[in-house]
Scaffold this active site. Structure first.
Site, mmCIF file in Angstrom:
data_model
loop_
_atom_site.group_PDB
_atom_site.id
_atom_site.type_symbol
_atom_site.label_atom_id
_atom_site.label_comp_id
_atom_site.label_asym_id
_atom_site.label_seq_id
_atom_site.Cartn_x
_atom_site.Cartn_y
_atom_site.Cartn_z
ATOM 1 N N HIS A 46 0.393 -1.068 0.008
ATOM 2 C CA HIS A 46 0.146 -0.028 0.055
ATOM 3 C C HIS A 46 0.833 1.089 -0.375
ATOM 4 C CE1 HIS A 46 -3.585 2.760 0.280
ATOM 5 N NE2 HIS A 46 -3.053 2.709 1.480
ATOM 6 N N GLU A 68 -2.530 -5.481 -3.553
ATOM 7 C CA GLU A 68 -3.987 -5.102 -2.528
ATOM 8 C C GLU A 68 -4.962 -6.399 -2.384
ATOM 9 O OE1 GLU A 68 -4.211 -1.115 -2.522
ATOM 10 O OE2 GLU A 68 -2.755 -1.296 -0.794
ATOM 11 N N ASN A 415 28.154 -20.073 -4.437
ATOM 12 C CA ASN A 415 29.444 -21.385 -4.457
ATOM 13 C C ASN A 415 28.937 -22.241 -3.555
ATOM 14 O OD1 ASN A 415 32.011 -21.966 -5.297
ATOM 15 N ND2 ASN A 415 32.538 -22.064 -2.827
#
Length: 685
Positions: A46, A68, A415
């Site tokens: 919002h 929303e 990694n």
């Protein structure tokens, strides 16, 4: 209105809220019943919507508005959270991140129509299962059948089944449901602004659950001179009316109490929302005062440009330098009053220095909080099950260091996920938990911060490292044969080295680990690796707390003065020349049963000898014991000057390739002392 002045603020706040969305969506994925997380997601979405609408970025506002609608259905439990919805919300967040960067840089907005339609499809999907009355507000998607709850024809406002469910739940908690009709003056120009003031005022009385027209039309001024509101509250209608009539350009307010719906029988599929007084509906005066004070306390902060902090730090550095200079003048000329004043000034400058350094300190969580999402996506791409554990997010580092460590940590985590953690079937075969674990931990250790990345994967095969190093021409067979397992594993930091059989977007090009080492060492830190085959690996990064003002030990070599950072020093000792031995053409001495290699600073730095005494054969030798990780060395110096606060100054662009020198500082007498880079000094020696 010129919005450029607000662009940097929009960018920073949007990034913070997007990071919050990523973090909370990960929590929601792990616990779909966590309503508090949904509330936080809704608030962030919002806020982004409001900021982007204000800045004129309609694409971002449109996408967050549709998000929303879905989020509100989830938090009102009229829609069940599932992996497909979470994945779609993640896609929306990724699109928002790109859209924010594009908007700030003035690029063309991204097409979000597909995501918008998918979000609308989720909302309309709920309506397909329940042909209830038309929902005016974006949050009201019905889940109960129209026949289940009889419609009241006397109501002055249309309510959907889910609206009635919410009202019924509130009325069971002794709250009232009010219908307000607010009319504005006929000549009102900024109608949306007046609506905002009305809504803000109503927040103090309760919770607005419905507006007619819907909120998006009110925000766009797309309505006539009046609008309707359904409010849940525990306050008197007279107080509410008086408050709203006090708002400029509000001409009239009509309030009706909606009928009691608390006794209506709801079907099992209709899940009423638990309307709590904490939402603002019926707070006691004491509770209200506490909330307000908490809100005020939380807002006591300001945003300061990092350049201003750098300027402030430089000024403090100059004060430290001149304070040292004044102290030296007082001692030389035996000016007691000046020395006493300087001692008092020293306490003040030390406190000032501490405050400035704390202002620059930020928690490493600002870097860490983007990694859970990255590991999640990477694990999915590699079809692995991985749990990322983060500890020590509150550990603080200088802002300059924080800005630079993000990329090295990304390389190390990728990694571990790609090379370290095995696939679930391989882990089961090895008797391990099918879900791999990667731990990212930060902690203070003296004047340093240690960050470790540890995985419970397959570990690093030293023999494979030796073989690959020879295949790639990085070392000869004779050289790798002389390496112990620890040295062989560290080949991973060599430029161009990789053990990946297939080059992919994730790894295999050999441009990761050497970049990590170079970047960390440029920050005055070190990186090392520990591994055990079949058990896992641990990469350990040691970084200085700050790169600005540090404590250092000043030492003399011939006529030159050097500074050794105190965080790298274990101790200082005196030895005799006969205590020094030679092992494999290296000078060493024995310290508490441990063999310590010796570094002769005059030879390493090619310092010319101006004194007659050029050897240490008959005199005591001063040695500074320094460390880099678990390794130690003894630096031979001519004299120990003492401990001082020093301000690190750059050597400039013309002296960037001097490896063993980390910078310079101005001493109290105005001379310049070079600051030693202990890590590089130990490696090159």
């Amino acid at each position: 209105m010129d919005m450029n002045q607000y662009m940097s603020m929009f960018m920073e706040e949007s990034r913070e809220h997007l990071q919050t969305l990523n973090r909370c969506l990960l929590e929601l994925e792990g616990d779909a019943e966590n309503i508090s997380v949904l509330d936080e997601i809704f608030r962030s979405a919002h806020t982004i919507k409001g900021m982007s609408a204000t800045m004129g970025f309609t694409v971002i506002a449109e996408l967050t508005h549709e998000m929303e609608n879905v989020l509100d259905l989830l938090r009102k439990e009229t829609l069940k959270c599932n992996p497909e919805i979470v994945d779609l919300l993640f896609r929306c967040v990724d699109t928002l991140e790109r859209s924010v960067e594009t908007a700030v840089n003035g690029g063309e907005p991204e097409d979000v129509s597909e995501l918008v339609q998918m979000l609308k499809g989720i909302v309309s999907g709920g309506q397909m299962t329940a042909p209830a009355a038309k929902t005016s507000a974006p949050v009201a998607a019905p889940v109960a059948t129209a026949e289940a709850i009889p419609q009241n024809q006397e109501l002055s406002v249309d309510l959907s089944d889910i609206d009635r469910s919410i009202i019924a739940a509130a009325q069971r908690q002794d709250l009232s449901a009010l219908h307000l009709k607010v009319s504005l003056d006929a000549n009102c120009v900024l109608k949306a602004a007046r609506v905002y003031m009305v809504m803000t005022a109503l927040e103090d009385f309760g919770e607005v659950i419905k507006t007619i027209p819907p909120s998006d039309e009110l925000e766009k001024d797309d309505f006539s001179g009046s609008f309707d509101i359904v409010l849940l509250t525990g306050r008197e209608m007279g107080d509410i009316k008086e408050r709203l009539l006090g708002i400029s350009e509000v001409s009239s307010v009509e309030i009706d109490r909606l009928p009691d719906m608390s006794l209506e029988i709801l079907p099992v599929s209709a899940v009423p929302v638990d309307v709590k007084p904490a939402a603002g509906a019926a707070k006691s005066p004491v509770a209200k005062k506490t909330d307000d004070s908490a809100k005020i306390k939380g807002g006591q902060s300001v945003r300061v440009d990092i350049d201003k902090l750098d300027t402030l730090l430089n000024i403090v550095g100059e004060i430290v330098i001149n304070k040292t200079r004044l102290a030296q003048i007082g001692l030389i000329h035996k000016m007691g009053d000046l020395v006493e004043t300087i001692e008092q000034m020293d306490r003040v400058t030390t406190e000032l220095q501490t405050i400035v350094m704390k202002i620059r300190m930020v928690p490493v969580g600002q870097v860490f909080n983007r990694f859970p999402r990255m590991v999640r996506d990477l694990a999915r791409e590699l079809n692995k099950e991985i749990n990322l554990v983060i500890e020590g997010e509150e550990t603080e580092l200088d802002r300059t260091v924080i800005d630079e460590i993000g990329d090295p940590l990304v390389h190390l985590l990728r990694n571990s996920v790609d090379h370290g953690i095995e696939h679930a079937n391989d882990r089961r075969a090895a008797g391990k938990n099918p879900v791999g674990q990667v731990r990212l931990v930060a902690m203070h250790e003296g004047n340093n911060v240690v960050i470790s990345i540890e995985d419970d994967g397959k570990g690093v095969d030293a023999d494979l490292m030796r073989r690959k190093a020879v295949e790639k021409g990085l070392y000869t067979q004779q050289e790798v044969d002389k390496m112990d397992d620890g040295e062989a594993v560290r080949i991973v930091f060599a430029p161009g080295f990789s053990t990946a059989a297939v080059i992919s977007d994730i790894s295999g090009r050999g441009v990761g680990m050497d970049v990590v080492k170079t970047k960390i060492e440029a920050l005055g830190g070190t990186v090392d690796v520990e591994t055990k085959l079949g058990v896992g690996s641990k990469f350990r990064i040691r970084l200085p707390l700050t790169l600005a003002i540090i404590q250092a030990l000043l030492v003399k070599v011939s006529d030159e003065t050097y500074a050794i950072p105190l965080g790298s020093i274990d101790s200082t000792i005196n030895i005799k020349s006969e205590d020094i031995s030679t092992v494999q053409n290296k000078e060493v001495f024995l310290l508490r049963g441990q063999i310590i290699p010796i570094i002769r600073l005059d030879k390493t730095l090619n310092v010319p000898r101006t004194e007659v005494k050029a050897t240490f054969e008959d005199d005591e030798i001063y040695i500074v014991i320094v460390h880099m990780g678990d390794q130690k060395a003894g630096i031979i110096v001519d004299a120990l000057v003492g401990q001082h606060d020093i301000v690190i100054k750059s050597l400039g662009k013309l002296m960037t390739n001097i490896n063993v020198i980390a910078g310079a500082t101005v001493l109290g007498d105005g001379s310049v002392a070079l600051i030693l880079d202990v890590g590089t000094l130990m490696q090159t020696s």
